[in-house]
Design a protein around this motif. Structure first.
Motif, PDB file in Angstrom:
ATOM      1  N   ILE A   1     -25.108  46.650  -3.017  1.00  0.00           N
ATOM      2  CA  ILE A   1     -26.166  47.000  -2.072  1.00  0.00           C
ATOM      3  C   ILE A   1     -25.529  47.299  -0.717  1.00  0.00           C
ATOM      4  CG2 ILE A   1     -28.287  46.252  -0.945  1.00  0.00           C
ATOM      5  CD1 ILE A   1     -28.587  46.613  -3.937  1.00  0.00           C
ATOM      6  N   PRO A   2     -25.781  48.471  -0.147  1.00  0.00           N
ATOM      7  CA  PRO A   2     -25.138  48.827   1.112  1.00  0.00           C
ATOM      8  C   PRO A   2     -25.770  48.097   2.295  1.00  0.00           C
ATOM      9  CG  PRO A   2     -26.702  50.522   0.501  1.00  0.00           C
ATOM     10  CD  PRO A   2     -26.673  49.533  -0.649  1.00  0.00           C
ATOM     11  N   GLY A   3     -25.058  48.108   3.419  1.00  0.00           N
ATOM     12  CA  GLY A   3     -25.598  47.520   4.644  1.00  0.00           C
ATOM     13  C   GLY A   3     -26.512  48.468   5.373  1.00  0.00           C
ATOM     14  N   SER A   4     -26.361  49.766   5.103  1.00  0.00           N
ATOM     15  CA  SER A   4     -27.192  50.781   5.749  1.00  0.00           C
ATOM     16  C   SER A   4     -27.318  51.963   4.809  1.00  0.00           C
ATOM     17  CB  SER A   4     -26.582  51.216   7.085  1.00  0.00           C
ATOM     18  OG  SER A   4     -25.309  51.818   6.882  1.00  0.00           O
ATOM     19  N   ALA A   5     -28.268  52.841   5.110  1.00  0.00           N
ATOM     20  CA  ALA A   5     -28.468  54.046   4.305  1.00  0.00           C
ATOM     21  C   ALA A   5     -29.217  55.065   5.141  1.00  0.00           C
ATOM     22  CB  ALA A   5     -29.256  53.725   3.026  1.00  0.00           C
ATOM     23  N   LYS A   6     -29.065  56.335   4.771  1.00  0.00           N
ATOM     24  CA  LYS A   6     -29.760  57.377   5.530  1.00  0.00           C
ATOM     25  C   LYS A   6     -31.237  57.376   5.181  1.00  0.00           C
ATOM     26  CE  LYS A   6     -29.431  61.480   2.553  1.00  0.00           C
ATOM     27  NZ  LYS A   6     -29.002  62.903   2.499  1.00  0.00           N
ATOM     28  N   THR A   7     -32.046  57.809   6.141  1.00  0.00           N
ATOM     29  CA  THR A   7     -33.491  57.864   5.941  1.00  0.00           C
ATOM     30  C   THR A   7     -33.965  59.309   5.983  1.00  0.00           C
ATOM     31  OG1 THR A   7     -33.992  57.678   8.300  1.00  0.00           O
ATOM     32  CG2 THR A   7     -33.782  55.623   7.064  1.00  0.00           C
ATOM     33  N   ILE A   8     -35.108  59.532   5.372  1.00  0.00           N
ATOM     34  CA  ILE A   8     -35.824  60.798   5.527  1.00  0.00           C
ATOM     35  C   ILE A   8     -37.193  60.443   6.099  1.00  0.00           C
ATOM     36  CG2 ILE A   8     -34.603  61.956   3.657  1.00  0.00           C
ATOM     37  CD1 ILE A   8     -36.951  61.384   1.823  1.00  0.00           C
ATOM     38  N   ASP A   9     -37.930  61.419   6.466  1.00  0.00           N
ATOM     39  CA  ASP A   9     -39.290  61.255   7.033  1.00  0.00           C
ATOM     40  C   ASP A   9     -39.426  60.143   8.080  1.00  0.00           C
ATOM     41  OD1 ASP A   9     -39.003  59.241   5.016  1.00  0.00           O
ATOM     42  OD2 ASP A   9     -41.012  59.493   4.240  1.00  0.00           O
ATOM     43  N   PRO A  10     -38.773  60.246   9.270  1.00  0.00           N
ATOM     44  CA  PRO A  10     -37.866  61.303   9.727  1.00  0.00           C
ATOM     45  C   PRO A  10     -36.426  60.978   9.355  1.00  0.00           C
ATOM     46  CG  PRO A  10     -38.333  59.834  11.519  1.00  0.00           C
ATOM     47  CD  PRO A  10     -39.132  59.323  10.354  1.00  0.00           C
ATOM     48  N   PRO A  11     -35.536  61.987   9.457  1.00  0.00           N
ATOM     49  CA  PRO A  11     -34.112  61.750   9.172  1.00  0.00           C
ATOM     50  C   PRO A  11     -33.506  60.764  10.163  1.00  0.00           C
ATOM     51  CG  PRO A  11     -34.639  64.093   9.169  1.00  0.00           C
ATOM     52  CD  PRO A  11     -35.827  63.395   9.741  1.00  0.00           C
ATOM     53  N   GLY A  12     -32.616  59.935   9.672  1.00  0.00           N
ATOM     54  CA  GLY A  12     -31.971  58.959  10.540  1.00  0.00           C
ATOM     55  C   GLY A  12     -31.114  58.014   9.742  1.00  0.00           C
ATOM     56  N   GLU A  13     -30.893  56.826  10.303  1.00  0.00           N
ATOM     57  CA  GLU A  13     -30.054  55.816   9.652  1.00  0.00           C
ATOM     58  C   GLU A  13     -30.794  54.485   9.667  1.00  0.00           C
ATOM     59  OE1 GLU A  13     -26.270  54.853   7.773  1.00  0.00           O
ATOM     60  OE2 GLU A  13     -27.153  56.761   8.386  1.00  0.00           O
ATOM     61  N   TYR A  14     -30.886  53.841   8.506  1.00  0.00           N
ATOM     62  CA  TYR A  14     -31.507  52.513   8.391  1.00  0.00           C
ATOM     63  C   TYR A  14     -30.392  51.475   8.467  1.00  0.00           C
ATOM     64  CZ  TYR A  14     -34.676  48.867   6.637  1.00  0.00           C
ATOM     65  OH  TYR A  14     -35.449  47.730   6.492  1.00  0.00           O
ATOM     66  N   GLN A  15     -30.450  50.617   9.484  1.00  0.00           N
ATOM     67  CA  GLN A  15     -29.412  49.625   9.698  1.00  0.00           C
ATOM     68  C   GLN A  15     -29.851  48.243   9.198  1.00  0.00           C
ATOM     69  OE1 GLN A  15     -26.444  50.452  10.748  1.00  0.00           O
ATOM     70  NE2 GLN A  15     -26.920  52.571  11.337  1.00  0.00           N
ATOM     71  N   ASN A  16     -28.882  47.391   9.006  1.00  0.00           N
ATOM     72  CA  ASN A  16     -29.132  45.986   8.701  1.00  0.00           C
ATOM     73  C   ASN A  16     -29.922  45.788   7.405  1.00  0.00           C
ATOM     74  OD1 ASN A  16     -28.631  43.317   9.334  1.00  0.00           O
ATOM     75  ND2 ASN A  16     -30.534  43.062  10.484  1.00  0.00           N
ATOM     76  N   LEU A  17     -29.634  46.596   6.406  1.00  0.00           N
ATOM     77  CA  LEU A  17     -30.309  46.454   5.110  1.00  0.00           C
ATOM     78  C   LEU A  17     -29.961  45.131   4.441  1.00  0.00           C
ATOM     79  CD1 LEU A  17     -32.154  47.871   3.048  1.00  0.00           C
ATOM     80  CD2 LEU A  17     -30.123  48.939   2.064  1.00  0.00           C
ATOM     81  N   TRP A  18     -28.799  44.580   4.775  1.00  0.00           N
ATOM     82  CA  TRP A  18     -28.375  43.329   4.156  1.00  0.00           C
ATOM     83  C   TRP A  18     -29.299  42.161   4.499  1.00  0.00           C
ATOM     84  CZ3 TRP A  18     -24.222  40.936   1.436  1.00  0.00           C
ATOM     85  CH2 TRP A  18     -23.439  41.841   0.719  1.00  0.00           C
ATOM     86  N   SER A  19     -29.987  42.261   5.599  1.00  0.00           N
ATOM     87  CA  SER A  19     -30.866  41.147   6.000  1.00  0.00           C
ATOM     88  C   SER A  19     -32.202  41.177   5.272  1.00  0.00           C
ATOM     89  CB  SER A  19     -31.115  41.190   7.514  1.00  0.00           C
ATOM     90  OG  SER A  19     -31.856  42.351   7.875  1.00  0.00           O
ATOM     91  N   GLN A  20     -32.457  42.230   4.497  1.00  0.00           N
ATOM     92  CA  GLN A  20     -33.743  42.384   3.826  1.00  0.00           C
ATOM     93  C   GLN A  20     -33.650  41.953   2.356  1.00  0.00           C
ATOM     94  OE1 GLN A  20     -36.367  43.313   5.653  1.00  0.00           O
ATOM     95  NE2 GLN A  20     -35.010  43.524   7.413  1.00  0.00           N
ATOM     96  N   ALA A  21     -34.782  41.516   1.841  1.00  0.00           N
ATOM     97  CA  ALA A  21     -34.901  41.258   0.407  1.00  0.00           C
ATOM     98  C   ALA A  21     -35.392  42.537  -0.277  1.00  0.00           C
ATOM     99  CB  ALA A  21     -35.866  40.113   0.147  1.00  0.00           C
ATOM    100  N   LEU A  22     -34.964  42.741  -1.510  1.00  0.00           N
ATOM    101  CA  LEU A  22     -35.335  43.928  -2.273  1.00  0.00           C
ATOM    102  C   LEU A  22     -35.970  43.512  -3.594  1.00  0.00           C
ATOM    103  CD1 LEU A  22     -32.028  46.018  -1.879  1.00  0.00           C
ATOM    104  CD2 LEU A  22     -34.029  46.054  -0.391  1.00  0.00           C
ATOM    105  N   GLU A  23     -36.898  44.325  -4.064  1.00  0.00           N
ATOM    106  CA  GLU A  23     -37.484  44.139  -5.400  1.00  0.00           C
ATOM    107  C   GLU A  23     -37.266  45.412  -6.202  1.00  0.00           C
ATOM    108  OE1 GLU A  23     -41.768  43.505  -7.722  1.00  0.00           O
ATOM    109  OE2 GLU A  23     -41.686  43.404  -5.527  1.00  0.00           O
ATOM    110  N   THR A  24     -36.802  45.263  -7.429  1.00  0.00           N
ATOM    111  CA  THR A  24     -36.591  46.421  -8.291  1.00  0.00           C
ATOM    112  C   THR A  24     -37.940  46.962  -8.757  1.00  0.00           C
ATOM    113  OG1 THR A  24     -34.481  45.520  -9.055  1.00  0.00           O
ATOM    114  CG2 THR A  24     -35.476  47.290 -10.376  1.00  0.00           C
ATOM    115  N   ALA A  25     -38.267  48.180  -8.303  1.00  0.00           N
ATOM    116  CA  ALA A  25     -39.516  48.819  -8.700  1.00  0.00           C
ATOM    117  C   ALA A  25     -39.326  49.688  -9.937  1.00  0.00           C
ATOM    118  CB  ALA A  25     -40.071  49.667  -7.551  1.00  0.00           C
ATOM    119  N   ALA A  26     -38.142  50.270 -10.104  1.00  0.00           N
ATOM    120  CA  ALA A  26     -37.848  51.097 -11.287  1.00  0.00           C
ATOM    121  C   ALA A  26     -36.346  51.185 -11.460  1.00  0.00           C
ATOM    122  CB  ALA A  26     -38.455  52.492 -11.139  1.00  0.00           C
TER     123      ALA A  26
END
Length: 777
Positions: free
Chosen positions: A139-164
């Protein structure tokens, strides 16, 4: 549930280990035995504490299977689950079948605490629990975003649920073939236009290079299979290949695309565009520029998108802006939900407008809304008056009223469906068609376009002016059952949409005509592919997938709304197959709304088809969802044996399919009744699971039968037990599809309204008419 490890501490004021009754599920596998035959029931707030040896990302998998035994009905449980400071589930109610919830958390403390909190006057339960560490690179620490374009930071601090988690190429990858024990489901059920693609497999071509993705990112069986846009079908097409996924609105999602070029040649270069909904994710994607070696080198791409109101994520690949031919490939896909601002992954915890900025927007919005409401009302009044004059001119009737969409108020069919007198399908449903348009689409109901005859009337193939193929069911004006079934079917079909239910496109009720227009199903009825025709034989895998699709459709009918919808006429003639042999349940003319919440059944006159009727319903006139389950059990044996339900031409002990098959099933020798075309092609474990499931469906009493959710779970397991060894050669499969498409317009025996027997003799001539018997009120 195994939770007594010395390294795991369960603290709860009141808990009990419960066992599944022997009739609830078979114990022919370790998976059943150790995961779903026991459960821990928690009657108070309870904590599971796990010592963490290595800080970092961990997977948490919660397994639920709400079985019923003499003491507990686990489907009545209602509870919440949290981990650390995150809410995983709120007021969760697992209803039927097995449910696996998978979460990813970054654990920075020495202990992981999972908390289960029963809702008021209820309890919590759990069948199995997995917690294990993940590689840091997963799992990366950040990833690019769309709508709008940009960068999502600090992804490591979030919990994730597998949707598919989906494997392209129409192949399922089991946890045993994954280094992190992940299940990758087949993409076939998510495809919107499967006629545009080919499924390819070239696992030996996958070449993991140093510095690139490892097998922990995705196994070779994912990167080595793909779904590819095939320009051979239409070199000039501008269409994309699209997969649709159901998600919770209002959340952000991490979408991971898995690519591996296993198809390109020196003559053709693989370049394509990638989309999420209408947003361009990658333009002119050229894998050869992204990997050290273009052919066989895995590559993945992470993108984060936010869904405001939509419950659907559409993933598409297709024609680039610089390449001459339409192309595109996708090997695998993962969609992971990200916690919201409240630290929750549950849709019930979506925040409301609470900030001052939100309040200002609300007030301004209300003011503007009031103004526009006045304008819109004036415009609507003008259009209604204009509409009435136009409808009077074209002669549309507006006299027929009945409730729609389950509501209490009545409205005209006109106001529900009509948008003028257009003769094209446009949105593909919800149109009231002029009779002249239907005449045109069927060449004035030409007998050469006849594709079926049933109790309601005849069914024709039609083509609208926009080249949309449709099935046109024209009611017989003298039909006693026609009028009620006509309105019932339109009412039912207008309430729901599902991949495995035939869709309503329109209807006509002018000039004493009662006509319903459906989506056209290229491969006709399941019944015609089982016996009584010269169509190509279905493989066991195809038959299992058809069973699974049909079960999904029926499960949706039973659980997809506040009150269950009971089909009442489940049979092989009412299961239709599209161009890719995906099953869809059809013919809802006899459907009935299920019992109220405080009732156990609906008392009604017996209706249905001879040979498929639930004996309990037949004798007591008490209808439940389990009546559909019984009929589906009959269909399962019909599929396995490849013969009619009633065949008087056979020896006496074989005339009734259910009695004959059940005799051998109880002896443990079901292989003796298998369709001769399938002999030695079904793995014993798969056959055993299938037979046990059918036997339970055919229990004499409804209370002893499984739900459609349970049936679905067991069929999917039977498919896993069969494995992937009987996959067709791709060219051979395409050839078969092409051949079937040419001949599909000619099927006539056993269509939408037909029963099961193609060899009914004079013995039954007093009991059946035109191969069908319906019990009327």
């Amino acid at each position: 549930m195994a939770d007594n490890s010395s390294s795991t501490i369960l603290s709860t004021p009141n808990h009990i280990l419960v066992n599944m009754s022997s009739s609830s599920i078979s114990s022919n596998s370790d998976l059943d035995l150790y995961l779903y035959q026991t459960a821990r029931v928690l009657n108070g707030t309870s904590h599971y504490t796990f010592p963490i040896k290595k800080h970092g990302r961990h997977w948490i998998r919660l397994h639920f299977f709400p079985f019923v035994n003499e003491n507990y009905n686990l489907s009545t449980a209602k509870f919440s689950v949290s981990a650390q400071n995150f809410t995983l589930l709120r007021d969760f109610q697992p209803q039927s079948g097995s449910v696996v919830k998978e979460y990813s958390l970054n654990i920075t403390s020495d202990n992981l605490v999972l908390t289960f909190i029963p809702s008021a006057f209820s309890f919590a339960f759990l069948n199995a629990l997995e917690v294990f560490s993940l590689p840091d690179e997963l799992i990366p620490g950040s990833a690019k975003t769309i709508d709008p374009p940009g960068e999502y930071q600090n992804l490591w601090s979030q919990a994730l649920e597998t949707a598919a988690r989906v494997n392209m190429g129409n192949q399922t990858v089991s946890p045993l073939n994954d280094t992190l024990w992940r299940l990758w489901v087949s993409d076939e059920t998510y495809l919107k236009h499967s006629n545009l693609v080919t499924f390819v497999s070239n696992i030996s071509a996958v070449n993991y290079k140093s510095g690139g993705p490892t097998q922990d990112i995705a196994p070779p069986s994912v990167y080595g299979t793909a779904t590819k846009l095939d320009s051979r079908y239409n070199p000039d097409t501008t269409a994309n290949v699209t997969w649709s996924f159901d998600v919770d609105p209002g959340f952000e999602y991490l979408v991971r695309f898995h690519f591996c070029d296993i198809v390109s040649t020196s003559q053709l270069k693989l370049v394509f565009n990638v989309y999420i909904n209408s947003w361009l994710v990658a333009e002119n994607l050229d894998l050869s520029n992204l990997t050290s070696t273009s052919f066989g080198a895995p590559y993945f791409m992470d993108v984060i998108t936010r869904l405001s109101n939509s419950r659907i994520i559409n993933i598409s690949v297709g024609r680039s802006t610089i390449y001459a031919y339409p192309d595109g490939i996708l090997n695998g896909l993962e969609i992971m939900k990200i916690t919201n601002s409240r630290g929750s992954l549950d849709a019930m915890d979506q925040p409301s407008i609470s900030s001052s900025k939100g309040k200002v927007r609300l007030i301004v919005g209300l003011a503007v809304g009031v103004f526009f409401t006045v304008v819109v009302l004036a415009l609507v009044l003008f259009l209604v008056c204009r509409r009435r004059r136009r409808l009077a001119y074209v002669g549309h009737s507006t006299k027929d009223h009945f409730p729609m969409n389950g509501g209490g108020s009545s409205q005209t069919m006109e106001s529900k469906f009509s948008h003028g007198i257009a003769v094209v399908s446009c949105s593909k449903f919800g149109y009231r068609f002029p009779f002249v348009a239907i005449q045109e689409s069927t060449n004035n109901f030409s007998e050469s376009l006849l594709i079926g005859v049933g109790g309601f009337g005849k069914v024709y193939k039609g083509v609208l002016r926009d080249d949309t193929k449709v099935a046109v069911k024209r009611g017989v004006s003298q039909s006693q059952q026609g009028l009620a079934e006509f309105y019932t079917e339109i009412e039912m079909l207008s309430q729901f949409r599902h991949r495995h239910l035939v869709s309503l496109i329109g209807y006509c009720d002018e000039k004493n005509e009662r006509i319903i227009i459906y989506e056209y199903m290229e491969n006709g009825t399941l019944k015609n592919h089982l016996y009584g025709s010269n169509l190509p034989t279905l493989s066991w895998r195809q038959k299992l997938e058809i069973c699974i699709g049909s079960a999904r459709g029926l499960h949706y009918l039973h659980t997809g709304s506040a009150k269950a919808i009971i089909h009442r006429d489940v049979k092989s003639a009412n299961i239709l197959l599209d161009e890719n042999f995906m099953a869809k349940v059809a013919d809802f003319g006899l459907s009935k709304t299920g019992p109220e919440i405080d009732q156990t059944h609906v008392s009604t006159a017996v209706k249905g088809s001879f040979g498929y009727l639930d004996p309990e319903y037949l004798t007591r006139q008490q209808l439940t969802e389990k009546s559909d389950v019984y009929s589906f059990g009959v269909v399962m044996f019909e599929i396995l044996c490849g013969r009619p339900v009633i065949d008087p031409s056979l020896p006496r002990e074989m005339v009734n399919l259910v009695e004959w098959a059940m005799k051998w099933q109880k002896r443990g020798e079901l292989e003796k009744v298998v369709d001769p075309c399938l002999v030695d092609k079904i793995k014993p474990d798969s056959l055993k699971k299938f037979g046990e499931t059918a036997e339970k469906c055919l229990a004499a009493h409804g209370v002893d039968r499984p739900t459609m959710g349970d049936v679905l779970w067991n069929l999917e397991y039977a498919l896993q037990l069969q494995g992937d060894d009987e996959r067709h050669n791709l060219n051979e499969e395409l050839s078969n599809h092409s051949e079937i498409t040419v001949s599909s317009t000619q099927f006539s025996v056993g269509s939408m309204g037909d029963l099961a027997g193609v060899s009914m003799s004079k013995v039954f001539s007093k009991m059946v008419r035109a191969d069908i018997m319906r019990f009327t009120d």
